[in-house]
Design an enzyme around this catalytic site. Structure first.
Site, PDB file in Angstrom:
ATOM      1  N   PHE A  65      20.597  33.360  36.469  1.00  0.00           N
ATOM      2  CA  PHE A  65      20.897  33.985  35.498  1.00  0.00           C
ATOM      3  C   PHE A  65      21.262  32.988  34.233  1.00  0.00           C
ATOM      4  O   PHE A  65      22.300  32.335  34.188  1.00  0.00           O
ATOM      5  CB  PHE A  65      22.152  35.044  35.624  1.00  0.00           C
ATOM      6  CG  PHE A  65      22.437  35.668  34.425  1.00  0.00           C
ATOM      7  CD1 PHE A  65      21.903  37.020  34.377  1.00  0.00           C
ATOM      8  CD2 PHE A  65      23.606  35.603  33.825  1.00  0.00           C
ATOM      9  CE1 PHE A  65      22.171  38.007  33.255  1.00  0.00           C
ATOM     10  CE2 PHE A  65      23.858  36.441  32.722  1.00  0.00           C
ATOM     11  CZ  PHE A  65      23.183  37.628  32.354  1.00  0.00           C
ATOM     12  N   ASP A  77      23.037  24.671  33.238  1.00  0.00           N
ATOM     13  CA  ASP A  77      24.135  25.823  32.630  1.00  0.00           C
ATOM     14  C   ASP A  77      25.283  25.970  33.373  1.00  0.00           C
ATOM     15  O   ASP A  77      25.237  26.158  34.560  1.00  0.00           O
ATOM     16  CB  ASP A  77      23.120  27.274  33.021  1.00  0.00           C
ATOM     17  CG  ASP A  77      23.869  28.481  32.422  1.00  0.00           C
ATOM     18  OD1 ASP A  77      25.109  28.393  32.367  1.00  0.00           O
ATOM     19  OD2 ASP A  77      23.229  29.511  32.439  1.00  0.00           O
ATOM     20  N   LYS A  97      32.105  31.032  28.749  1.00  0.00           N
ATOM     21  CA  LYS A  97      32.975  31.787  29.331  1.00  0.00           C
ATOM     22  C   LYS A  97      34.537  31.377  29.211  1.00  0.00           C
ATOM     23  O   LYS A  97      35.541  31.908  28.598  1.00  0.00           O
ATOM     24  CB  LYS A  97      32.945  32.043  31.049  1.00  0.00           C
ATOM     25  CG  LYS A  97      31.520  32.965  31.207  1.00  0.00           C
ATOM     26  CD  LYS A  97      31.291  33.543  32.464  1.00  0.00           C
ATOM     27  CE  LYS A  97      30.343  34.893  32.517  1.00  0.00           C
ATOM     28  NZ  LYS A  97      28.816  34.362  32.485  1.00  0.00           N
TER      29      LYS A  97
HETATM   30  C1  LIG Z   1      27.610  34.763  31.908  1.00  0.00           C
HETATM   31  C2  LIG Z   1      26.796  33.750  31.802  1.00  0.00           C
HETATM   32  C3  LIG Z   1      25.842  33.555  30.911  1.00  0.00           C
HETATM   33  C4  LIG Z   1      25.560  34.350  29.729  1.00  0.00           C
HETATM   34  O1  LIG Z   1      26.717  34.396  29.048  1.00  0.00           O
HETATM   35  P1  LIG Z   1      27.146  35.487  27.790  1.00  0.00           P
HETATM   36  O2  LIG Z   1      28.456  34.951  27.271  1.00  0.00           O
HETATM   37  O3  LIG Z   1      27.419  36.856  28.718  1.00  0.00           O
HETATM   38  O4  LIG Z   1      26.043  35.643  26.978  1.00  0.00           O
HETATM   39  C5  LIG Z   1      24.703  32.530  31.163  1.00  0.00           C
HETATM   40  N1  LIG Z   1      24.825  31.843  32.201  1.00  0.00           N
HETATM   41  C6  LIG Z   1      25.431  31.960  33.158  1.00  0.00           C
HETATM   42  C7  LIG Z   1      25.294  31.116  34.506  1.00  0.00           C
HETATM   43  C8  LIG Z   1      26.247  32.948  33.223  1.00  0.00           C
HETATM   44  O5  LIG Z   1      27.326  32.948  34.245  1.00  0.00           O
END
Ligand SMILES: *Cc1c(COP(=O)(O)O)cnc(C)c1O
Length: 398
Positions: free
Chosen positions: A138, A223, A252
């Protein structure tokens, strides 16, 4: 406030993009959420790995107050001291040289993808643009990050997708090696897939990916949006396996509840982001930057990363003990630090709902994985209360 009425009003004014919990939160403090009836919940989700210092941390509230009076927003047309102070504090924790601040996870990954492509095309002079990602990953909801995301269900109806993305099976180094071509710009992975069900990549695989990227002279992007900021008991999850990505993203927990994202990169890669190449109106503005700096100060002073590692090790042992009692109900336990997935042998909605009714807020992902991302300030006693509740719920099942 009447909850049923709120639900009805919400449906009349808001796009129905969320499968929301049957709950509205009125106030939050520390590790606790309080609904409109005054019922208190233990927060094992931290706003999806965001409020690592808990809610309304007094020192964060104080910075918000003082910074709001000093300077909130002027745009990135100006130099801002708060931004530089934050970057100087963050970079030594990353092993990288430069940072670009933005507002969210998706925007950070979008920036990382753009940076990788531009580095290949403008600095290396190569016609390489393809980004390889993993199944069940994701990476966000913008068109590029959604295309990068390896989950078909959330892509439905949004095509056509931008070209230049390939997805390969999870932890299959042969498939990844075969997918790399002269068009490849980068490999992008989550060290521990969050949304995908708390699925860690092995150290061996991560080292193989790093070696492959080096050998083929492509970029390795990690990521760390969910797994970073101390969540796994290392400041960044990739540090555990000893790899050094060329670019990594965070978001986050950076500003403990305020929107913020970051793209970290080496000095050489950063050359691709010259003046006018990329930007954002809000990103890393004085207000959020001051808050993020305070977050780092508190984390350092209270030794929250080491604390998270210890607490996480203890908590996993407790989970293992529960699994031993219910081997037919818990099929797997995964994670590191306070990023934990408890996989059930069956769809987990009822277990999740029972726990919610008992006052425990957590997430259910991939239908059967209970996902726990508690604030890093949570106590052993609070986690023990959850273990106790989990036992109660599992033993009540037929
Ligand atoms: C939450 C998340 C995203 C996206 O972040 P947003 O602030 O919702 O755009 C991307 N990669 C990972 C691994 C995430 O947990």
């Amino acid at each position: 406030m009447d909850f049923e009425e709120l639900k009805k009003r919400e449906a009349q004014v808001m796009c129905q993009t969320y499968g929301r919990y049957p709950l509205a939160i009125n106030t939050a403090k520390g590790t606790h959420l309080v609904d409109y009836e005054g019922k208190t919940y233990l927060d094992l989700l931290a706003g999806i790995s965001v409020c690592n210092l808990g809610h309304s941390h007094p020192e964060i509230v104080e910075v918000m107050r003082s910074q709001a009076e000093k300077l909130v927003h002027v745009s990135n047309l100006f130099y801002q001291e708060e931004q530089v102070v934050l970057a100087e504090k963050l970079l030594p924790l990353t092993g990288l040289d430069r940072v670009f601040f933005c507002n969210s996870g998706a925007e950070a990954n979008e920036g990382a993808i753009k940076l990788a492509r531009r580095y290949m095309q403008e600095i290396q002079g190569r016609d390489a643009y393809e980004i390889i990602t993993l199944e069940k990953s994701f990476h966000g909801r913008t068109l590029a990050t959604l295309t990068a995301t390896g989950q078909q269900k959330i892509k439905q109806g949004f095509g056509p997708f931008p070209p230049g993305f390939t997805t390969v099976p999870f932890e299959d180094i042969t498939a990844l090696t075969q997918a790399v071509s002269s068009k490849t710009a980068a490999v992008l992975v989550e060290v521990i897939q969050g949304e995908g069900g708390i699925r860690p990549l092995s150290d061996t695989y991560l080292q193989q990916v790093a070696a492959l990227c080096k050998e083929r002279d492509i970029l390795f992007i990690v990521d760390e949006i969910q797994s970073g900021m101390g969540r796994t008991g290392d400041f960044w999850a990739h540090q555990h396996s000893g790899i050094k990505p060329d670019i990594f993203t965070a978001a986050k927990a950076l500003a403990n509840g305020l929107p913020m994202g970051a793209v970290f990169c080496s000095k050489r890669v950063a050359e691709a982001f010259g003046p006018g190449s990329h930007g954002t109106t809000f990103g890393g503005g004085a207000f959020v930057a001051a808050i993020a700096t305070k977050v780092l100060e508190i984390m350092e002073r209270d030794d929250l990363v080491a604390r998270c590692r210890k607490l996480g090790t203890w908590f996993m042992q407790e989970c293992v003990a529960v699994q031993k009692e219910f081997p037919d109900k818990i099929t797997d336990l995964r994670g590191r630090g306070l990023m934990i997935g408890i996989e059930l042998a069956f769809p987990g909605h009822d277990v999740w709902k029972r726990l919610l009714d008992m006052g425990f807020v957590l997430n259910l992902t991939q239908e059967r994985v209970l996902r726990l991302l508690p604030p890093l300030i949570i106590t052993r006693e609070e986690l023990a209360r959850f273990i106790c509740a989990l036992r109660t719920v599992l033993s009540s099942l037929a």
